[in-house]
Scaffold this active site. Structure first.
Site, PDB file in Angstrom:
ATOM      1  N   HIS A 140       0.811  -1.215   0.000  1.00  0.00           N
ATOM      2  CA  HIS A 140       0.000   0.000   0.000  1.00  0.00           C
ATOM      3  C   HIS A 140       0.846   1.268   0.000  1.00  0.00           C
ATOM      4  CE1 HIS A 140       0.462   0.158   4.520  1.00  0.00           C
ATOM      5  NE2 HIS A 140       0.360   1.453   4.289  1.00  0.00           N
TER       6      HIS A 140
ATOM      7  N   SER B 156       4.660   2.639   7.753  1.00  0.00           N
ATOM      8  CA  SER B 156       4.246   1.518   6.920  1.00  0.00           C
ATOM      9  C   SER B 156       5.420   0.900   6.171  1.00  0.00           C
ATOM     10  CB  SER B 156       3.203   1.977   5.905  1.00  0.00           C
ATOM     11  OG  SER B 156       1.969   2.214   6.516  1.00  0.00           O
TER      12      SER B 156
ATOM     13  N   ASP C 277      -0.133  -7.527   1.928  1.00  0.00           N
ATOM     14  CA  ASP C 277       0.447  -6.181   1.863  1.00  0.00           C
ATOM     15  C   ASP C 277       1.971  -6.236   1.747  1.00  0.00           C
ATOM     16  OD1 ASP C 277       0.507  -3.438   1.837  1.00  0.00           O
ATOM     17  OD2 ASP C 277       0.049  -3.170   3.958  1.00  0.00           O
TER      18      ASP C 277
END
Length: 275
Positions: free
Chosen positions: A78, A228, A131
């Site tokens: 992402h 992230s 992810d």
């Protein structure tokens, strides 16, 4: 993992010049409740950056990553979405991995262009499953910079295991982004605890096959915005990548990480990483 995914990883490997193939010998979430650490002591914790799209402030950092081989960095799928960078991944012409830089205001370490990338086609933006993304560097890092991967059945995944998460993201949950690399100590949680915490969540769907949770259950320590793709390391091995969660360091709302064992075998088989 599907044959299609294995084929894409193999294609990444074959894109490397023969003289620099990695050897098997040789590691939308700054960290809340953490403390500054040195990149030299944790060389596998790197920043993913684009000055063209994020500006020179903080060296253009927008996500984290984990060095798993001399030319391979794992990060979150992402991170490369238009929702994060504002553009299609193919339009990021200056995608860079920053290694060996603790303070993003300085010019220490190296800014290495990304030669090619693979974004998991199975990534589900609704549930956050799958992810993962792999960045192939244009220049190799020293082999000892890579963190070993924890494969399936590794005791590092046991509930209660202490683990460290790294990043340059929000340190308060209120937009106070760090200039220096931070780390926080958390503990891995049982899958049942994580499933219960996110049973009715709109942030994502917890899948124990591809995800794991880590936290201090009472809150106060966690990954946050800007972390992230950053590494979660237990017993010296990479167990997870920062993926999603609800809030930052909230009691009973653990951080959710992509489970590295899902992709470990394929990366090792392709010669991109080691255990």
């Amino acid at each position: 993992m599907s044959h299609h995914v294995r084929s894409l990883l193999t294609a990444l490997l074959l894109s490397l010049p023969p003289a620099v193939l990695p050897s098997a010998a040789g590691a939308e979430e700054v960290i809340v409740g953490g403390y500054p650490v040195g990149a030299a002591e944790h060389p596998w914790a790197v920043a993913v950056a684009s000055r063209a799209h994020l500006g020179d402030h903080r060296s253009g950092q927008f996500c984290g990553g984990a060095v798993v081989g001399p030319r391979a960095v794992l990060t979150a799928a992402h991170c490369l979405s238009p929702q994060v960078t504002g553009v299609d991944p193919a339009d990021i012409r200056d995608l860079t991995v920053i290694a060996g830089r603790s303070d993003l205001r300085k010019d220490e370490g190296r800014e290495i262009p990304v030669r090619s990338l693979w974004i998991n086609p199975g990534h589900d933006r609704r549930t956050n499953a799958g992810d993962f993304a792999v960045l192939i560097l244009s220049e190799p890092l020293p082999a000892h910079h890579a963190v070993p991967l924890a494969g399936e059945g590794d005791p590092a995944y046991a509930p209660g295991t202490p683990a460290d998460v790294y990043g340059w993201g929000d340190t308060s949950g209120r937009g106070s982004f760090a200039m220096e690399l931070h780390s926080a100590r958390v503990r891995l949680l049982a899958d049942t605890s994580c499933a219960s915490a996110y049973r009715d969540s709109t942030a994502g769907v917890f899948d124990p096959e591809s995800m794991l949770c880590a936290a201090v259950w009472s809150g106060g320590r966690d990954a946050c915005q800007g972390d992230s793709g950053g590494p979660l390391v237990a017993y010296g091995r990479l167990v997870g990548l920062v993926s999603w969660g609800s809030g930052c360091g909230e009691p009973g709302q653990p951080g959710v990480y992509s489970r590295v064992s899902v992709i470990a075998d394929e990366l090792v088989a392709a010669g991109l990483a080691h255990r």
